[in-house]
Design an enzyme around this catalytic site. Sequence first.
Site, PDB file in Angstrom:
ATOM      1  N   ARG A  88       6.031  19.059 -68.483  1.00  0.00           N
ATOM      2  CA  ARG A  88       4.671  19.566 -68.230  1.00  0.00           C
ATOM      3  C   ARG A  88       4.444  21.012 -68.675  1.00  0.00           C
ATOM      4  O   ARG A  88       3.304  21.457 -68.784  1.00  0.00           O
ATOM      5  CB  ARG A  88       4.325  19.423 -66.745  1.00  0.00           C
ATOM      6  CG  ARG A  88       4.120  17.981 -66.339  1.00  0.00           C
ATOM      7  CD  ARG A  88       3.634  17.871 -64.909  1.00  0.00           C
ATOM      8  NE  ARG A  88       2.343  18.504 -64.682  1.00  0.00           N
ATOM      9  CZ  ARG A  88       1.164  17.950 -64.938  1.00  0.00           C
ATOM     10  NH1 ARG A  88       1.127  16.735 -65.434  1.00  0.00           N
ATOM     11  NH2 ARG A  88       0.043  18.591 -64.707  1.00  0.00           N
ATOM     12  N   TYR A  96      -2.856  28.199 -68.743  1.00  0.00           N
ATOM     13  CA  TYR A  96      -2.791  29.615 -68.353  1.00  0.00           C
ATOM     14  C   TYR A  96      -3.188  30.517 -69.522  1.00  0.00           C
ATOM     15  O   TYR A  96      -3.788  31.575 -69.319  1.00  0.00           O
ATOM     16  CB  TYR A  96      -1.408  29.978 -67.809  1.00  0.00           C
ATOM     17  CG  TYR A  96      -1.254  29.566 -66.359  1.00  0.00           C
ATOM     18  CD1 TYR A  96      -1.830  30.304 -65.332  1.00  0.00           C
ATOM     19  CD2 TYR A  96      -0.566  28.411 -66.019  1.00  0.00           C
ATOM     20  CE1 TYR A  96      -1.729  29.919 -64.009  1.00  0.00           C
ATOM     21  CE2 TYR A  96      -0.454  28.007 -64.691  1.00  0.00           C
ATOM     22  CZ  TYR A  96      -1.024  28.770 -63.692  1.00  0.00           C
ATOM     23  OH  TYR A  96      -0.929  28.384 -62.383  1.00  0.00           O
ATOM     24  N   CYS A 169       0.627  19.685 -44.337  1.00  0.00           N
ATOM     25  CA  CYS A 169       2.095  19.765 -44.317  1.00  0.00           C
ATOM     26  C   CYS A 169       2.628  20.052 -45.720  1.00  0.00           C
ATOM     27  O   CYS A 169       3.754  20.516 -45.871  1.00  0.00           O
ATOM     28  CB  CYS A 169       2.679  18.462 -43.791  1.00  0.00           C
ATOM     29  SG  CYS A 169       2.209  18.214 -42.084  1.00  0.00           S
ATOM     30  N   HIS A 203     -13.211  29.582 -38.611  1.00  0.00           N
ATOM     31  CA  HIS A 203     -13.440  30.950 -38.133  1.00  0.00           C
ATOM     32  C   HIS A 203     -14.828  31.415 -38.605  1.00  0.00           C
ATOM     33  O   HIS A 203     -15.183  31.261 -39.776  1.00  0.00           O
ATOM     34  CB  HIS A 203     -12.360  31.889 -38.677  1.00  0.00           C
ATOM     35  CG  HIS A 203     -12.486  33.276 -38.129  1.00  0.00           C
ATOM     36  ND1 HIS A 203     -13.282  34.236 -38.730  1.00  0.00           N
ATOM     37  CD2 HIS A 203     -11.966  33.847 -37.027  1.00  0.00           C
ATOM     38  CE1 HIS A 203     -13.222  35.349 -38.008  1.00  0.00           C
ATOM     39  NE2 HIS A 203     -12.420  35.143 -36.970  1.00  0.00           N
ATOM     40  N   ASP A 355      -9.828  40.074 -38.272  1.00  0.00           N
ATOM     41  CA  ASP A 355     -10.193  39.599 -36.938  1.00  0.00           C
ATOM     42  C   ASP A 355      -9.237  38.484 -36.483  1.00  0.00           C
ATOM     43  O   ASP A 355      -8.807  38.455 -35.328  1.00  0.00           O
ATOM     44  CB  ASP A 355     -11.643  39.089 -36.962  1.00  0.00           C
ATOM     45  CG  ASP A 355     -12.083  38.640 -35.588  1.00  0.00           C
ATOM     46  OD1 ASP A 355     -12.098  39.481 -34.673  1.00  0.00           O
ATOM     47  OD2 ASP A 355     -12.369  37.432 -35.415  1.00  0.00           O
ATOM     48  N   CYS A 375       2.933  15.105 -37.701  1.00  0.00           N
ATOM     49  CA  CYS A 375       2.107  13.987 -38.138  1.00  0.00           C
ATOM     50  C   CYS A 375       2.672  12.711 -37.503  1.00  0.00           C
ATOM     51  O   CYS A 375       3.892  12.560 -37.426  1.00  0.00           O
ATOM     52  CB  CYS A 375       2.153  13.839 -39.663  1.00  0.00           C
ATOM     53  SG  CYS A 375       1.494  15.254 -40.515  1.00  0.00           S
ATOM     54  N   CYS A 378       5.380  11.155 -39.549  1.00  0.00           N
ATOM     55  CA  CYS A 378       6.344  12.068 -40.177  1.00  0.00           C
ATOM     56  C   CYS A 378       7.774  11.575 -39.951  1.00  0.00           C
ATOM     57  O   CYS A 378       8.152  11.235 -38.828  1.00  0.00           O
ATOM     58  CB  CYS A 378       6.191  13.474 -39.582  1.00  0.00           C
ATOM     59  SG  CYS A 378       7.475  14.612 -40.128  1.00  0.00           S
ATOM     60  N   CYS A 383      10.592  19.201 -40.496  1.00  0.00           N
ATOM     61  CA  CYS A 383       9.309  19.598 -39.862  1.00  0.00           C
ATOM     62  C   CYS A 383       9.541  19.882 -38.386  1.00  0.00           C
ATOM     63  O   CYS A 383       9.079  20.895 -37.861  1.00  0.00           O
ATOM     64  CB  CYS A 383       8.259  18.505 -39.992  1.00  0.00           C
ATOM     65  SG  CYS A 383       7.759  18.133 -41.661  1.00  0.00           S
TER      66      CYS A 383
HETATM   67 FE1  FES Z   1       3.467  16.403 -41.206  1.00  0.00          FE
HETATM   68 FE2  FES Z   1       6.186  16.320 -41.078  1.00  0.00          FE
HETATM   69  S1  FES Z   1       4.880  15.599 -42.640  1.00  0.00           S
HETATM   70  S2  FES Z   1       4.780  17.120 -39.637  1.00  0.00           S
END
Ligand code: FES
Length: 395
Positions: A88, A96, A169, A203, A355, A375, A378, A383
Site C-alpha cells: 500500500r 500524501y 476500541c 461536551h 474545560d 464490549c 470482546c 482490553c
Molecule cells: Fe471492545 Fe475489547 S474490543 S473492550
Amino acid sequence: MSVARAALRGFARPSSSSTLATTTVVPLARRLATAAPTKPPTAVVLMNLGGPKDLDAVHPFLLNLFSDGDLIPIPFQKYAARVIAARRTPKIQEQYAQIGGGSPIHAWTERQGKMLEKRLDELSPASAPHKSYIAFRYAAPLTPDTIAEMQKDGITRAVALTLYPQYSCSTTGSSLNELWRNLKEMDPQEKIQWSVVDRFPTHPGLVEVFARHIEDSLKTYPPEERDSVVLLFSAHSLPMDIVNRGDPYPQEVAATVARVMDRLGHKNPFRLIWQSQVGPRPWLGPKTDAVLEGYARLGQKNLLMIPIAFVSDHVETLFEVDLEYGHLAKEKGLTGYKRVESLNADPLFIEAMADIVKSHIAENKPVSTQLPLRCPMCTNEKCGESKRFFQNQRL
Ligand code: FES
C-alpha cells in the site's frame, strides 16, 4: 528628578548598606531555591493516531498501523502487516504527496497541546504547571518515547487525553492498550499515576465549535439556498464485525450529530455517513462516495461535509474529502459541495478541551463510568487488563 531616573540611579550606585543586603540575601535565596522541592508538571498526554510527517515516514506508519491487532486483527499479523504495508505504501505516498508531502496532524496536535497547557494553568492553578505530551499510535512521537520523556521530566501525575471525541476500541481503546503495555515494562513501580479522558462526544463546547463552523460555512451559500443545504456528517467507518462486537463508536458519533443539530435548531436536513472503508470486509455505511452519487442522482446540489469524528486536518479530510470526493462531486455536478473548517487550533475548541481536562482533574477519578465496561462480544484479554490497570490507579 523623575522617579524612574532616581530608581535607575539607585541600581547604578548602590549604597554600602544595600550592597551588604544583596550579598546576604542572594545566597540565602539561592539556598532556599535549591532546597525547595519543585513540583513536577501535571502531564496531559494527547493521544491520536498520528500521521507520516513526510513521504519516507509513510511505510513505517503503515507498518505500525497494520501491526495493530486491536485495530485490524489479521492472522499472522507481523508477516501480513509487512506484506500489506509494502503493497500500500506507493498509493498512500501519492495521497500524501497531493496534500503537501506529509500529514499536518503533528503540527496541529503540538499547537493544541501548547494552547491547552496555557489555558489549563489559568483554569486549574491547583494542578499547574501543566505540560502537554503527544502519544501517537502509528507515527512519531510513539508511546514508549513519550513515556521516556515524561520520566526524564520527573512526571508523577498524568492525564491520558484522547483526541477522538467518540470512543472506539479500535482507536482510543487501542491507544490505551498500547499505553498500558508500555507502562508495564517502563514503569513497573507505577511512579506515574494516570487518569483517562476517554471520550467527550456531547461536551457543550465541542458541540458549540462544530455548530459555529457549520454556520460559518452556511453563510458562504446564497441566502435563498442556505436552509436547504444538506449537512453530511462524515465519520471514519468501522468494519461491521467491530460494530457487532458492541463497539460504542457509532452511537457516540450519532450522539454528537444529534446535539449539533439541536444546537443548530434543525434548520437544515442532514445525514450521518461513513467514509474511508478499505478491503473486502463489510463496513458500516452508507459510504460517503455512494451518498454523493445518490444525492447527485436525486437532484441535490448543495452538500456540506462535516468531519465529525476528527479534531484536526489529516489525510481523511485534506485528501479524501477535499480531493477525492471533491473530484467525484464535481464530476457528478454537485456544484455546492463544500467542507467545513476542521477544529484544529480554534480557541473555542481549546476552551472546550481545557474545560474537559479541568473538570476531569477536579473530579479526581481515574476513569469514566463507561471505560471499565468491555464490549459484550470482546474476546481480547488485553482490553480487560488495560481497563483494570487504569481503573485501579491511586490518585
Ligand atoms: Fe471492545 Fe475489547 S474490543 S473492550
